[in-house]
Motif scaffolding. Sequence first.
Motif, PDB file in Angstrom:
ATOM      1  N   LEU A  55       0.829  -1.197   0.000  1.00  0.00           N
ATOM      2  CA  LEU A  55       0.000   0.000   0.000  1.00  0.00           C
ATOM      3  C   LEU A  55       0.869   1.256   0.000  1.00  0.00           C
ATOM      4  O   LEU A  55       0.618   2.208  -0.753  1.00  0.00           O
ATOM      5  N   LEU A  56       1.905   1.244   0.831  1.00  0.00           N
ATOM      6  CA  LEU A  56       2.818   2.387   0.894  1.00  0.00           C
ATOM      7  C   LEU A  56       3.511   2.593  -0.451  1.00  0.00           C
ATOM      8  O   LEU A  56       3.642   3.733  -0.935  1.00  0.00           O
ATOM      9  N   THR A  57       3.934   1.511  -1.078  1.00  0.00           N
ATOM     10  CA  THR A  57       4.589   1.605  -2.382  1.00  0.00           C
ATOM     11  C   THR A  57       3.661   2.221  -3.416  1.00  0.00           C
ATOM     12  O   THR A  57       4.077   3.062  -4.222  1.00  0.00           O
ATOM     13  N   ALA A  58       2.402   1.822  -3.410  1.00  0.00           N
ATOM     14  CA  ALA A  58       1.437   2.356  -4.375  1.00  0.00           C
ATOM     15  C   ALA A  58       1.270   3.862  -4.195  1.00  0.00           C
ATOM     16  O   ALA A  58       1.190   4.608  -5.176  1.00  0.00           O
ATOM     17  N   ALA A  59       1.225   4.313  -2.953  1.00  0.00           N
ATOM     18  CA  ALA A  59       1.090   5.747  -2.695  1.00  0.00           C
ATOM     19  C   ALA A  59       2.317   6.508  -3.182  1.00  0.00           C
ATOM     20  O   ALA A  59       2.206   7.562  -3.826  1.00  0.00           O
ATOM     21  N   PHE A  60       3.499   5.978  -2.890  1.00  0.00           N
ATOM     22  CA  PHE A  60       4.732   6.648  -3.308  1.00  0.00           C
ATOM     23  C   PHE A  60       4.873   6.670  -4.835  1.00  0.00           C
ATOM     24  O   PHE A  60       5.317   7.657  -5.413  1.00  0.00           O
ATOM     25  N   VAL A 103       9.589   0.970   2.072  1.00  0.00           N
ATOM     26  CA  VAL A 103       9.229   0.415   0.766  1.00  0.00           C
ATOM     27  C   VAL A 103      10.180  -0.744   0.464  1.00  0.00           C
ATOM     28  O   VAL A 103      11.378  -0.652   0.740  1.00  0.00           O
ATOM     29  N   PRO A 104       9.696  -1.840  -0.088  1.00  0.00           N
ATOM     30  CA  PRO A 104      10.580  -2.964  -0.413  1.00  0.00           C
ATOM     31  C   PRO A 104      11.756  -2.526  -1.285  1.00  0.00           C
ATOM     32  O   PRO A 104      11.641  -1.617  -2.103  1.00  0.00           O
ATOM     33  N   ALA A 105      12.885  -3.202  -1.099  1.00  0.00           N
ATOM     34  CA  ALA A 105      14.138  -2.770  -1.724  1.00  0.00           C
ATOM     35  C   ALA A 105      14.027  -2.624  -3.231  1.00  0.00           C
ATOM     36  O   ALA A 105      14.521  -1.647  -3.806  1.00  0.00           O
ATOM     37  N   GLU A 106      13.391  -3.593  -3.908  1.00  0.00           N
ATOM     38  CA  GLU A 106      13.318  -3.514  -5.370  1.00  0.00           C
ATOM     39  C   GLU A 106      12.482  -2.328  -5.822  1.00  0.00           C
ATOM     40  O   GLU A 106      12.764  -1.693  -6.844  1.00  0.00           O
ATOM     41  N   GLU A 107      11.441  -1.996  -5.055  1.00  0.00           N
ATOM     42  CA  GLU A 107      10.612  -0.845  -5.392  1.00  0.00           C
ATOM     43  C   GLU A 107      11.349   0.457  -5.090  1.00  0.00           C
ATOM     44  O   GLU A 107      11.193   1.447  -5.802  1.00  0.00           O
ATOM     45  N   ARG A 108      12.146   0.454  -4.020  1.00  0.00           N
ATOM     46  CA  ARG A 108      12.930   1.655  -3.695  1.00  0.00           C
ATOM     47  C   ARG A 108      13.845   2.021  -4.847  1.00  0.00           C
ATOM     48  O   ARG A 108      13.991   3.196  -5.188  1.00  0.00           O
ATOM     49  N   ALA A 109      14.478   1.027  -5.437  1.00  0.00           N
ATOM     50  CA  ALA A 109      15.402   1.297  -6.539  1.00  0.00           C
ATOM     51  C   ALA A 109      14.673   1.945  -7.708  1.00  0.00           C
ATOM     52  O   ALA A 109      15.163   2.921  -8.303  1.00  0.00           O
TER      53      ALA A 109
END
Length: 434
Positions: A297-302, A355-361
């Motif tokens: 959910l956090l990744t989707a918002a970012f 955010v999960p590492a792969e999404e952070r990148a």
Amino acid sequence: MSVDNSRARPSTHPVRVRGRDDLAGDGAGARKADGDLSARPVRRRPKNRRAQIAAAAANAFGSLGYHGVSMEDIAGGLGISSAALYRHYPSKYALFQEESLRVGQAMAESVRLPAEAQSWNPQQRLREILESLSAVTVANRASVTLVRWEGRYLEPADREIRAEQQTAVLDALEEQLAAYSPDLGNGDRKVLAISVLSTITSIADHHAALPTKALVALLVSTCFALADTTLPAPVDIPPAPPVEIPESFKHELLLRKGVELFHARGYPNVSVEDIATAAGLSAASAVYRFYRGKSDLLTAAFRRAAERVSSAIGPAVASAAGPREALDSLVEQYVAGSFAERELTFVYYTEFQHVPAEERAALRNVQRLSVDEWARLVRQVRPDLSAPQARFLVHAAFALVVDLGRSFGTVAIASQQRVTLLMQTVLYGRPTES
């Protein structure tokens, strides 16, 4: 919004420190098999071990957040055992608390003028505290993130101390701004003081590099541009009513409620059950129909926030007569978007490490491209700037918006028109026409 939110940490390599088990011999030197004394010197524990630990902890907390770091992580980065670390600090919180309050105190002390300043003119006094505060912030860049974004995790008594330190800095800035510009009203002084402090401490939000002397000079000149700004009269515009999300758009409702909770409590203190309850769902299992978990959910918002900023650049440049007009358009859109989603603006700075590492990148790539495009436009308006200087100013402009938002909310003295003007001033280096 777009910021290189991997947290500002100077590029350092872990310090390898030999632990107690690595020390040779019994103090007289290790013996060879034939009984002769070894020529190897005795390795002793370094006297600055505590300082090494504090520096390593600051880097770790800044990169991964207070909740994302363990004592084992810190010990591993130093090449020592957890037991050796616990000999210096009884807990992770003790490390976090000591470094947070140390940096806060250093900043508070930096704005105390020397006795001889009584004979200086207002501009000299203002310059003195701006240079001193900037120098201390640059020297402690690895730890400033703690006082900017992690303070909510201090215990109540320590939060009170930290608040007093912050107040001391802002009061000193307000006092010197009042002397420098006697016609400033109380509300304007508060806005400018927050803007100045935000500009200086924004260096903790990214990895751009400049030599210390050049960086301090850039920060001070930008702060003077802010001090010279004539703010338009505040306009009390009521906030827009919240948009009602239809029942069929549960994924949108969950996104909004999740971000609101992350803003209010901090991501580690929010559960999927909390989000489900806030969204009016009967069970946490209903959330998993739309998101794999709260990090998803956090990744989707970012991702949505980052794409909103990046997607605005092309149309703004294509429709503008020149770089200044394009930047003005981008600034107005950035401020409007931040005002519309204040909670997400704050959460974006404070919770990125979750955010999960792969999404952070992937997100960092989008962020950096956006910052680079903004910086390219800034340099076209101000060709005297280097590329790193322009990136520092772009990050400072972004930070100013979130800092004014969290300080004043929807209060009129931080209206969109005023924040837009201040953001332009940071980028252009001088007050712009209102």
